[in-house]
Design a protein around this motif. Structure first.
Motif, PDB file in Angstrom:
ATOM      1  N   ILE A 194       3.063   3.127  -0.107  1.00  0.00           N
ATOM      2  CA  ILE A 194       3.207   2.285  -1.313  1.00  0.00           C
ATOM      3  C   ILE A 194       2.268   2.784  -2.409  1.00  0.00           C
ATOM      4  O   ILE A 194       2.677   2.979  -3.562  1.00  0.00           O
ATOM      5  N   LEU A 195       1.017   3.023  -2.037  1.00  0.00           N
ATOM      6  CA  LEU A 195       0.037   3.441  -3.053  1.00  0.00           C
ATOM      7  C   LEU A 195       0.391   4.819  -3.605  1.00  0.00           C
ATOM      8  O   LEU A 195       0.244   5.079  -4.807  1.00  0.00           O
ATOM      9  N   GLU A 196       0.887   5.674  -2.750  1.00  0.00           N
ATOM     10  CA  GLU A 196       1.286   7.016  -3.190  1.00  0.00           C
ATOM     11  C   GLU A 196       2.415   6.911  -4.216  1.00  0.00           C
ATOM     12  O   GLU A 196       2.386   7.539  -5.278  1.00  0.00           O
ATOM     13  N   LEU A 197       3.414   6.103  -3.856  1.00  0.00           N
ATOM     14  CA  LEU A 197       4.575   5.939  -4.735  1.00  0.00           C
ATOM     15  C   LEU A 197       4.153   5.378  -6.100  1.00  0.00           C
ATOM     16  O   LEU A 197       4.600   5.859  -7.148  1.00  0.00           O
ATOM     17  N   LEU A 198       3.284   4.396  -6.070  1.00  0.00           N
ATOM     18  CA  LEU A 198       2.824   3.809  -7.334  1.00  0.00           C
ATOM     19  C   LEU A 198       2.090   4.873  -8.147  1.00  0.00           C
ATOM     20  O   LEU A 198       2.329   5.046  -9.348  1.00  0.00           O
ATOM     21  N   HIS A 199       1.229   5.600  -7.479  1.00  0.00           N
ATOM     22  CA  HIS A 199       0.438   6.602  -8.190  1.00  0.00           C
ATOM     23  C   HIS A 199       1.325   7.675  -8.811  1.00  0.00           C
ATOM     24  O   HIS A 199       1.155   8.030  -9.979  1.00  0.00           O
ATOM     25  N   GLU A 200       2.296   8.150  -8.020  1.00  0.00           N
ATOM     26  CA  GLU A 200       3.218   9.177  -8.551  1.00  0.00           C
ATOM     27  C   GLU A 200       3.926   8.683  -9.803  1.00  0.00           C
ATOM     28  O   GLU A 200       4.316   9.465 -10.659  1.00  0.00           O
ATOM     29  N   ASN A 201       4.106   7.382  -9.887  1.00  0.00           N
ATOM     30  CA  ASN A 201       4.836   6.825 -11.025  1.00  0.00           C
ATOM     31  C   ASN A 201       3.923   6.270 -12.114  1.00  0.00           C
ATOM     32  O   ASN A 201       4.371   5.552 -13.008  1.00  0.00           O
ATOM     33  N   GLY A 202       2.657   6.569 -11.998  1.00  0.00           N
ATOM     34  CA  GLY A 202       1.719   6.167 -13.054  1.00  0.00           C
ATOM     35  C   GLY A 202       1.462   4.670 -13.102  1.00  0.00           C
ATOM     36  O   GLY A 202       1.128   4.125 -14.160  1.00  0.00           O
ATOM     37  N   ILE A 203       1.647   3.992 -11.972  1.00  0.00           N
ATOM     38  CA  ILE A 203       1.411   2.533 -11.941  1.00  0.00           C
ATOM     39  C   ILE A 203       0.147   2.278 -11.120  1.00  0.00           C
ATOM     40  O   ILE A 203       0.034   2.734  -9.978  1.00  0.00           O
ATOM     41  N   ALA A 204      -0.789   1.574 -11.728  1.00  0.00           N
ATOM     42  CA  ALA A 204      -2.065   1.327 -11.056  1.00  0.00           C
ATOM     43  C   ALA A 204      -1.914   0.202 -10.034  1.00  0.00           C
ATOM     44  O   ALA A 204      -1.028  -0.665 -10.156  1.00  0.00           O
ATOM     45  N   ALA A 205      -2.807   0.212  -9.045  1.00  0.00           N
ATOM     46  CA  ALA A 205      -2.772  -0.827  -8.010  1.00  0.00           C
ATOM     47  C   ALA A 205      -4.016  -1.689  -8.074  1.00  0.00           C
ATOM     48  O   ALA A 205      -5.138  -1.196  -8.159  1.00  0.00           O
ATOM     49  N   ASP A 206      -3.763  -2.988  -8.046  1.00  0.00           N
ATOM     50  CA  ASP A 206      -4.818  -3.981  -7.873  1.00  0.00           C
ATOM     51  C   ASP A 206      -4.705  -4.328  -6.396  1.00  0.00           C
ATOM     52  O   ASP A 206      -3.834  -5.091  -5.993  1.00  0.00           O
ATOM     53  N   LEU A 207      -5.551  -3.689  -5.594  1.00  0.00           N
ATOM     54  CA  LEU A 207      -5.355  -3.752  -4.144  1.00  0.00           C
ATOM     55  C   LEU A 207      -6.075  -4.958  -3.541  1.00  0.00           C
ATOM     56  O   LEU A 207      -7.286  -5.108  -3.694  1.00  0.00           O
ATOM     57  N   ALA A 208      -5.277  -5.782  -2.849  1.00  0.00           N
ATOM     58  CA  ALA A 208      -5.827  -7.038  -2.320  1.00  0.00           C
ATOM     59  C   ALA A 208      -6.401  -6.869  -0.928  1.00  0.00           C
ATOM     60  O   ALA A 208      -5.885  -6.102  -0.113  1.00  0.00           O
ATOM     61  N   THR A 209      -7.448  -7.622  -0.669  1.00  0.00           N
ATOM     62  CA  THR A 209      -7.840  -7.824   0.718  1.00  0.00           C
ATOM     63  C   THR A 209      -6.884  -8.909   1.236  1.00  0.00           C
ATOM     64  O   THR A 209      -6.629  -9.887   0.534  1.00  0.00           O
ATOM     65  N   PRO A 210      -6.346  -8.720   2.433  1.00  0.00           N
ATOM     66  CA  PRO A 210      -5.240  -9.593   2.867  1.00  0.00           C
ATOM     67  C   PRO A 210      -5.712 -10.892   3.515  1.00  0.00           C
ATOM     68  O   PRO A 210      -4.967 -11.527   4.250  1.00  0.00           O
ATOM     69  N   THR A 211      -6.924 -11.298   3.211  1.00  0.00           N
ATOM     70  CA  THR A 211      -7.579 -12.314   4.034  1.00  0.00           C
ATOM     71  C   THR A 211      -7.116 -13.757   3.796  1.00  0.00           C
ATOM     72  O   THR A 211      -7.634 -14.672   4.423  1.00  0.00           O
ATOM     73  N   ALA A 212      -6.163 -13.953   2.879  1.00  0.00           N
ATOM     74  CA  ALA A 212      -5.673 -15.318   2.653  1.00  0.00           C
ATOM     75  C   ALA A 212      -4.665 -15.738   3.724  1.00  0.00           C
ATOM     76  O   ALA A 212      -4.275 -16.906   3.768  1.00  0.00           O
ATOM     77  N   ALA A 213      -4.228 -14.773   4.538  1.00  0.00           N
ATOM     78  CA  ALA A 213      -3.226 -15.134   5.550  1.00  0.00           C
ATOM     79  C   ALA A 213      -3.498 -14.397   6.859  1.00  0.00           C
ATOM     80  O   ALA A 213      -2.892 -13.371   7.147  1.00  0.00           O
ATOM     81  N   PRO A 214      -4.411 -14.949   7.673  1.00  0.00           N
ATOM     82  CA  PRO A 214      -4.676 -14.319   8.974  1.00  0.00           C
ATOM     83  C   PRO A 214      -3.423 -14.355   9.853  1.00  0.00           C
ATOM     84  O   PRO A 214      -2.637 -15.306   9.793  1.00  0.00           O
ATOM     85  N   PRO A 215      -3.241 -13.322  10.680  1.00  0.00           N
ATOM     86  CA  PRO A 215      -2.047 -13.257  11.536  1.00  0.00           C
ATOM     87  C   PRO A 215      -2.096 -14.263  12.681  1.00  0.00           C
ATOM     88  O   PRO A 215      -3.166 -14.767  13.042  1.00  0.00           O
ATOM     89  N   ALA A 216      -0.930 -14.465  13.288  1.00  0.00           N
ATOM     90  CA  ALA A 216      -0.829 -15.414  14.412  1.00  0.00           C
ATOM     91  C   ALA A 216      -1.755 -15.013  15.555  1.00  0.00           C
ATOM     92  O   ALA A 216      -2.381 -15.880  16.187  1.00  0.00           O
ATOM     93  N   TRP A 217      -1.850 -13.688  15.838  1.00  0.00           N
ATOM     94  CA  TRP A 217      -2.698 -13.291  16.982  1.00  0.00           C
ATOM     95  C   TRP A 217      -4.135 -13.775  16.798  1.00  0.00           C
ATOM     96  O   TRP A 217      -4.839 -14.090  17.751  1.00  0.00           O
ATOM     97  N   PHE A 218      -4.588 -13.806  15.541  1.00  0.00           N
ATOM     98  CA  PHE A 218      -5.964 -14.237  15.291  1.00  0.00           C
ATOM     99  C   PHE A 218      -6.148 -15.699  15.722  1.00  0.00           C
ATOM    100  O   PHE A 218      -7.123 -16.057  16.396  1.00  0.00           O
ATOM    101  N   PHE A 219      -5.198 -16.538  15.367  1.00  0.00           N
ATOM    102  CA  PHE A 219      -5.362 -17.975  15.675  1.00  0.00           C
ATOM    103  C   PHE A 219      -5.168 -18.271  17.165  1.00  0.00           C
ATOM    104  O   PHE A 219      -5.750 -19.207  17.698  1.00  0.00           O
ATOM    105  N   ARG A 220      -4.327 -17.446  17.822  1.00  0.00           N
ATOM    106  CA  ARG A 220      -4.182 -17.656  19.271  1.00  0.00           C
ATOM    107  C   ARG A 220      -5.510 -17.366  19.953  1.00  0.00           C
ATOM    108  O   ARG A 220      -5.892 -18.018  20.905  1.00  0.00           O
ATOM    109  N   LYS A 221      -6.210 -16.375  19.429  1.00  0.00           N
ATOM    110  CA  LYS A 221      -7.497 -16.027  20.026  1.00  0.00           C
ATOM    111  C   LYS A 221      -8.603 -16.999  19.579  1.00  0.00           C
ATOM    112  O   LYS A 221      -9.548 -17.251  20.322  1.00  0.00           O
ATOM    113  N   HIS A 222      -8.467 -17.501  18.358  1.00  0.00           N
ATOM    114  CA  HIS A 222      -9.533 -18.358  17.800  1.00  0.00           C
ATOM    115  C   HIS A 222      -8.957 -19.671  17.283  1.00  0.00           C
ATOM    116  O   HIS A 222      -8.994 -19.945  16.085  1.00  0.00           O
TER     117      HIS A 222
END
Ligand code: GAL
Length: 666
Positions: free
Chosen positions: A65-93
Motif C-alpha cells: 500500500i505504501l509503495e503504491l501511494l508513494h509511486e503515485n505521489g500520495i503521502a501517507a499519514d500512517l496510523a498506529t492501529p491501536t484503536a481496535a485490538p484483535p480478537a486474539w488479544f481479548f481472548r488472552k486478556h
C-alpha cells in the motif's frame, strides 16, 4: 502544521484498502490523482491484519500500500492501529475489556473495547507501535504518524478494578495525603470520609448522587489516562523516527466532551480534528465555525481537518444527506477557520461492515455521482488555495472555554439540570458569527494581552488563578462579559461563599443572594424589551448599573444585566439567558463599546472569516443564503478560486457559493 511535509493544502481521507481486493487499489490511486488527493490516512484499524497472532507480524500488505501511494505521489499519514485490538488479544486478556458504570462488562466485536488503564493493552499497543515505527521510520511515503483514532470515542470511561487502581494512583499523585483528598472532596458529607486509599473507587452506579469532586476528579483522571496512552505511543514513535510529526484526531464537536484538549494539544506536533454535522441542526455552519475556531485556538495556529463527511453519516437516528453546494461550503468553512488540510472519512464507501451506510469520497454509485463530482471540484479549489497555508487568525475577541467548568456544571444535583455548556457558549458565539466578528477560544488563565474583549458565557467552575487573570484583564482596560452562574465554585467544586457570582462578584460590582432558575418553557419580560429564560438571580447592585431588569415574575425590578467600571476597564454580567435577539443586541453593544469590528461587513447570510498571511489577508465569504450578495473588498484583491483579479472592488457571492479573496496588505 508547518511540520507537515505535504505541499499546499493537504487533501484526502481515511484509506482502507485492506477492505478491498488488490485489483481495486490501482483504480483508487488513479482516482485519487484525478481528485487532487495528496495525503491519505492508512492502517487505522488494521491491527488484526498486521499482527495475526501475538508477536507474529505481516507487513506485506502495508508495504505494498505504501509503495503504491508513494509511486503515485500520495503521502501517507500512517496510523498506529491501536484503536481496535484483535480478537486474539481479548481472548488472552479478557481483563482488558472495559466495564461500564453499572458494572456491565463489554465484549469485543466492535472497536475501542479496551480499558484505558489495562497494562496488557498498553504493552500490546506499544509493541505493535514499535514494530510499525521501526519498519516505516524511513519510508518516503510516510509524512505523519496518526496515533490511535479518536481517543475516548467509545471508551472514555472504564469502571473496572484496574481502572480503580489507576484512579487511586492518579489521586495520590494529585493530593499526596488522604487528608488533602478528604478536604478537597468535602467527605465529611454523607459519611464519605476515607481512611485508606484502597477504599476509593470510581463513581460507579450508586443509590444517590455521588460526591461532585469525586466525579470531577474522575473525569480529569479519565482524560489523563488516555493522554498517558497517547504519550507512550508517541515516545515509541519518536525514538524510531524523530523526524516524523505526530497527530491524533480530536473530536471537538457537539456530542463529545470526554477529553480536556487544553492538556492534550501541546503534546501534538500537528493538531487535527474530526467534525460531523448533526442532522437536526438547522444551522450546522455555526457549529463548524465554532469548532474550527476552538481547534485553531487549541493548536495556536493552523490545523488539519482529519475527518468529516461528504454526505450522510450512519450513526444518527436519521442521517441527512448534504444539500447542493454544502460539501464545498463545509470544507472551505474549515479552511476559513484555519484548517491547512481537508480530509474525509473515508476514501471509498464500504460495502461491508458497520459503516457500510456512511458516505465517502467515492460513493457506492461510483464516479457517476454528485458526490464524486463535488470531490473532484473541491480538489481543484484546495489547489487554488495553496498559498493560504500557514496563515492564521486575527481575533480581538476571546471566548473562555474550559472543560473542568463544562464537566462540573453538567453534573447532577445542580440548581438546574437544563444548563448545557456548549449551548450556552454557542448562544453567545452565534451573534458574533453572524456579524463576522473573529473569535478565539482561551483558557481562563491564558495570556489575554492581544484581546479587547473577553467573554465568559459559562464558567461555573474557575480556579483562583483563572479568576484573577480574567478580572485583571478588565482592571487593565479590557472589557469582560460574564454569563450567569459563573465563578460559583473553585477548582475543587466548593462554593465560593459570600454571595454569587463568587469569583467575579467584586469585578462585576454585583452580589446575588439567591438563585431563581426558571422552569422549562418559563420566561420573564425584560425592561427595554425581550425576554429571559432558563435562569435568574436576585442580583443586588454593588457599584454596577442595571442595564435591564425583570418586568415580571418574582424578581420584578431586579437587574438582569449589569455593567460596571472595574479599574480602567468595563465588566458586564448577564445574570440570565436573554432571548436570541436581545442577546445579539447586547453583545453588539458590548462589542461596539469595546471597539471590536467585524472582519468585514456582509449582507445577512454571508459568513465572513479572515486568515492573515505574511503579506496578504485571505477573506473567506460563504453565502449560506438563497440570495446573491455583494461584498466590498480591496481594489487590488484577487479572487483565488476564480483565479482572476477582482473588478471594481466588489465581489459577488452567488447563493450557496464561496469566494476567497487575497487582499495584499499595506
Ligand atoms: C469517526 C471515526 C471514523 C468513522 C467515522 C464515521 O468517529 O473516527 O473511523 O467511524 O466516525 O462518521
Amino acid at each position: 502544521m508547518s511540520a507537515l511535509n505535504v505541499p499546499g493544502i493537504a487533501y484526502g481521507g481515511d484509506y482502507n484498502p485492506e477492505q478491498w481486493p488488490e485489483e481495486v487499489w490501482a483504480e483508487d490511486v488513479r482516482l485519487m490523482r484525478e481528485a487532487g488527493v495528496n495525503m491519505v490516512s492508512v492502517g487505522i484499524f488494521s491491527w488484526a491484519l498486521l499482527e495475526p497472532s501475538e508477536g507474529v507480524y505481516d507487513f506485506s500488505r502495508m508495504d505494498r500500500i505504501l509503495e503504491l501511494l508513494h509511486e503515485n505521489g500520495i503521502a501517507a499519514d500512517l496510523a498506529t492501529p491501536t484503536a481496535a485490538p484483535p480478537a486474539w488479544f481479548f481472548r488472552k486478556h479478557p481483563d482488558a475489556l472495559p466495564v461500564d458504570k453499572d458494572g456491565r462488562g463489554l465484549s469485543y466485536g466492535s472497536r475501542q473495547t479496551f480499558c484505558p488503564s489495562s497494562p496488557a493493552y498498553r504493552e500490546a499497543a506499544l509493541r505493535i507501535t514499535g514494530e510499525l515505527a521501526r519498519r516505516y521510520a524511513d519510508h518516503p511515503a510516510v509524512v505523519m504518524w496518526h496515533i490511535h483514532n479518536e481517543y475516548g470515542c467509545h471508551n472514555a470511561e472504564c469502571y473496572c478494578d484496574e481502572s480503580a487502581a489507576a484512579f487511586r494512583r492518579w489521586l495520590r499523585a494529585r493530593y499526596v495525603t488522604l487528608d488533602a483528598l478528604n478536604d478537597a472532596w468535602g467527605t465529611t458529607f454523607w459519611s464519605q470520609w476515607y481512611y485508606d486509599w484502597d477504599e476509593i473507587i470510581p463513581p460507579r452506579a450508586t443509590g444517590a448522587v455521588p460526591n461532585p469532586t469525586h466525579q470531577l476528579d474522575w473525569r480529569r483522571f479519565c482524560s489523563d489516562a488516555l493522554l498517558s496512552l497517547y504519550k507512550a505511543e508517541r515516545a515509541v514513535l519518536r525514538e524510531a523516527a524523530p523526524q516524523i510529526p505526530a497527530t491524533t484526531n480530536f473530536m471537538v464537536m457537539y456530542n463529545f466532551d470526554a477529553l480536556d484538549y487544553w492538556r492534550w494539544a501541546p503534546e501534538l506536533d500537528v493538531v487535527s480534528n474530526d467534525h460531523y454535522l448533526r442532522s437536526t441542526d438547522p444551522e450546522s455552519e455555526i457549529d463548524i465555525a465554532l469548532s474550527g475556531d476552538l481547534v485553531r485556538s487549541l493548536a495556536g495556529g493552523p490545523w488539519l481537518l482529519m475527518e468529516h463527511s461528504t454526505g450522510a453519516v450512519n450513526w444518527q437516528p436519521v442521517n441527512r444527506a448534504k444539500t447542493a453546494g454544502e460539501l464545498r461550503r463545509n470544507a472551505l468553512a474549515h479552511v476559513a477557520r484555519g484548517a491547512d488540510g481537508i480530509a474525509y472519512f473515508q476514501w471509498r464507501a464500504a460495502k461491508a461492515g458497520a459503516e457500510q451506510w456512511h458516505s465517502a469520497m467515492l460513493p457506492h454509485a461510483g464516479t457517476d455521482s454528485q458526490i464524486w463530482r463535488d470531490v473532484v471540484a473541491l480538489g481543484a479549489d484546495l489547489k487554488a488555495l495553496a498559498e493560504v497555508r500557514g496563515s492564521t487568525g486575527t481575533a480581538q475577541t476571546a471566548i473562555v472555554w474550559d472543560w473542568d467548568a463544562r464537566w462540573a456544571m453538567e453534573m447532577p444535583s445542580q440548581p438546574s439540570s437544563e444548563l448545557r455548556y456548549l449551548e450556552l457558549a454557542r448562544s453567545w458565539y452565534e451573534p458574533l458569527w453572524r456579524e463576522g466578528v473573529a473569535v478565539d477560544f482561551v483558557r481562563p488563565d491564558a495570556d489575554l494581552s492581544q484581546y479587547r474583549l473577553v467573554l465568559a458565557p459559562s464558567l461555573y467552575l474557575v480556579d483562583d488563578e483563572g479568576a484573577a487573570n480574567l478580572t485583571g484583564f478588565a482592571e487593565r482596560g479590557g472589557t469582560l462579559a460574564v454569563g450567569f452562574h459563573s465563578g460559583a465554585v473553585d477548582a475543587n467544586c466548593h462554593v465560593r461563599l459570600g454571595g454569587y457570582p463568587g469569583a467575579f462578584r467584586e469585578a462585576l460590582g454585583v452580589r446575588t443572594d439567591e438563585l431563581f432558575p426558571l422552569l422549562p418553557g418559563e420566561s420573564h419580560g425584560l425592561s427595554g424589551g425581550g425576554t429571559a429564560s432558563l435562569w435568574s438571580e436576585r442580583v443586588h447592585l454593588a457599584g454596577a448599573e442595571a442595564v435591564t431588569s425583570y418586568t415580571e415574575g418574582p424578581l420584578t425590578g431586579i437587574p438582569a444585566v449589569t455593567r460596571h467600571t472595574h479599574g480602567t476597564g468595563t465588566t458586564w454580567y448577564l445574570a440570565t439567558h436573554p432571548d436570541p435577539t436581545t442577546l445579539a443586541a447586547l453583545l453588539d453593544r458590548i462589542r461596539g463599546e469595546a471597539g471590536v469590528e467585524p472582519v468585514r461587513a456582509t449582507p445577512e447570510g454571508v459568513e465572513a472569516a479572515l486568515r492573515r498571511g505574511p503579506d496578504a489577508d485571505y477573506l473567506f465569504l460563504i453565502n449560506h443564503g438563497d440570495q446573491s450578495a455583494e461584498v466590498e473588498v480591496r481594489s487590488d484583491a484577487t479572487d483565488l478560486l476564480a483565479g482572476k483579479p477582482v473588478e471594481g472592488g466588489t465581489v459577488t457571492v452567488a447563493a450557496g457559493d464561496v469566494v476567497v479573496v487575497r487582499e495584499p496588505r499595506g
